[in-house]
Motif scaffolding. Structure first.
Motif, PDB file in Angstrom:
ATOM      1  N   UNK A 159       0.834  -1.213   0.000  1.00 58.75           N
ATOM      2  CA  UNK A 159       0.000   0.000   0.000  1.00 58.75           C
ATOM      3  C   UNK A 159       0.861   1.253   0.000  1.00 58.75           C
ATOM      4  N   UNK A 160       1.906   1.237   0.825  1.00 63.42           N
ATOM      5  CA  UNK A 160       2.799   2.399   0.903  1.00 63.42           C
ATOM      6  C   UNK A 160       3.499   2.646  -0.430  1.00 63.42           C
ATOM      7  N   UNK A 161       3.969   1.574  -1.052  1.00 60.66           N
ATOM      8  CA  UNK A 161       4.674   1.708  -2.326  1.00 60.66           C
ATOM      9  C   UNK A 161       3.754   2.213  -3.427  1.00 60.66           C
ATOM     10  N   UNK A 162       2.517   1.692  -3.468  1.00 61.50           N
ATOM     11  CA  UNK A 162       1.568   2.100  -4.508  1.00 61.50           C
ATOM     12  C   UNK A 162       1.190   3.573  -4.370  1.00 61.50           C
ATOM     13  N   UNK A 163       0.873   3.960  -3.137  1.00 52.60           N
ATOM     14  CA  UNK A 163       0.468   5.353  -2.941  1.00 52.60           C
ATOM     15  C   UNK A 163       1.666   6.295  -3.052  1.00 52.60           C
ATOM     16  N   UNK A 164       2.869   5.767  -2.778  1.00 52.66           N
ATOM     17  CA  UNK A 164       4.072   6.594  -2.913  1.00 52.66           C
ATOM     18  C   UNK A 164       4.313   7.063  -4.326  1.00 52.66           C
ATOM     19  N   UNK A 165       3.818   6.300  -5.309  1.00 52.31           N
ATOM     20  CA  UNK A 165       3.979   6.722  -6.705  1.00 52.31           C
ATOM     21  C   UNK A 165       3.098   7.923  -7.055  1.00 52.31           C
ATOM     22  N   UNK A 166       2.141   8.240  -6.177  1.00 54.11           N
ATOM     23  CA  UNK A 166       1.220   9.360  -6.433  1.00 54.11           C
ATOM     24  C   UNK A 166       1.642  10.646  -5.718  1.00 54.11           C
TER      25      UNK A 166
END
Length: 307
Positions: free
Chosen positions: A229-236
């Motif tokens: 979750x952290x990695x996915x949202x970090x791309x935003x």
């Protein structure tokens, strides 16, 4: 006599005013905007690993910021440094066209970047098949066509007025409503058109951006691990920063113009300057700091390679 009655007259030049004491602000901001965005464009063009949809949209954003800065800031510097406040009437209309057109394009590209993040997170298996180069090209062309179509009427609408309220524009650049305030006659259509375009662009684009992030947030929360979750949202994060940098000054300036009409003119001028200076200056910093691929290439470009 009848011909003179129907022929609009306008001053040969307008006088742009600035705020004395801000000379030290503009040159570093312009330099940072040009250097940062040109560096991003160079890195994206030179590195084959960055030839992906997200970086193509980032290249569009950097190009828009370079043009947006260059259409206004050189004249601002001339005002502050050389007291060259005059701008030809036609040049004023051209500057206005570029300023508002590229602002609309920037909003469209930010929306396209939100769509890119939506596909990358919510439809990852279809990312390369959905965001193809032909589609990216069409999105870029649509952003240009929309902006040009909406802004082309402005110069023609303004040429028809008689300007009897003096040549002084209470801004550092030619902004549509600032010029309209100098015109005599019925300016209701210009007022309505300006508000309608602003509402259409800001409200509609921002609504779709928010909607895309609702879907993104729902997809991220459904991921199994916290690290994912952290990695996915970090791309935003970088895109969210760019959205805040662009829309916050727009909304604040719009609200101030309608709520605090009697505020000191310097307040509105400062907001207008901030609206132009801030996004082109901070966007390269946001993406340079938060995007590992760009950060690594910048460090490599300046010679900081691991031995």
């Amino acid at each position: 006599m009848s011909a003179s009655n129907i022929t609009s007259t306008h001053p040969a030049v307008f006088l742009l005013i600035g705020i004395p004491g801000l000379e030290h602000l503009h040159c570093p901001a312009y330099t940072l905007a040009l250097l940062g965005n040109c560096t991003l464009l160079f890195i994206i063009q030179a590195e084959a690993a960055l030839h992906e949809p997200m970086y193509f949209f980032l290249a569009m954003l950097s190009t828009i910021d370079v043009v947006l800065s260059s259409s206004t800031l050189p004249k601002m510097l001339a005002i502050f440094w050389f007291r060259d406040q005059e701008i030809n009437f036609s040049a004023c209309l051209v500057q206005m066209f570029f300023l508002h057109s590229f602002s609309i394009m920037e909003s469209a590209v930010l929306l396209a970047m939100a769509f890119d993040r939506y596909v990358a997170i919510c439809k990852p298996l279809h990312y390369t098949t959905v965001l193809t180069r032909p589609l990216i090209t069409k999105i870029g062309m649509a952003a240009v066509i929309r902006a040009v179509a909406l802004m082309t009427p402005l110069p023609f609408l303004l040429r028809r007025f008689h300007y009897c309220r003096g040549p002084i524009i209470a801004h550092c650049y030619c902004e549509h409503m600032a010029v309209v305030r100098l015109a005599c006659g019925d300016t209701r259509f210009n007022n309505i058109y300006g508000i309608a375009v602003a509402m259409f662009i800001v409200v509609l684009d921002l609504l779709f951006v928010i909607l895309s992030y609702i879907f993104i947030l729902r997809a991220v929360l459904q991921l199994a691990s916290q690290e994912a979750r952290y990695k996915a949202f970090g791309t935003c994060v970088s895109h969210i920063g760019a959205i805040l940098a662009f829309y916050t000054p727009v909304v604040v300036s719009s609200v101030m113009h309608r709520v605090a009409r009697r505020a000191a003119p310097h307040v509105h001028i400062l907001l207008a300057i901030f609206y132009l200076l801030f996004p082109p200056m901070v966007n390269p910093i946001i993406y340079g700091v938060k995007t590992k691929q760009i950060r690594d290439h910048v460090l490599s470009l300046f010679g900081r390679k691991d031995v």
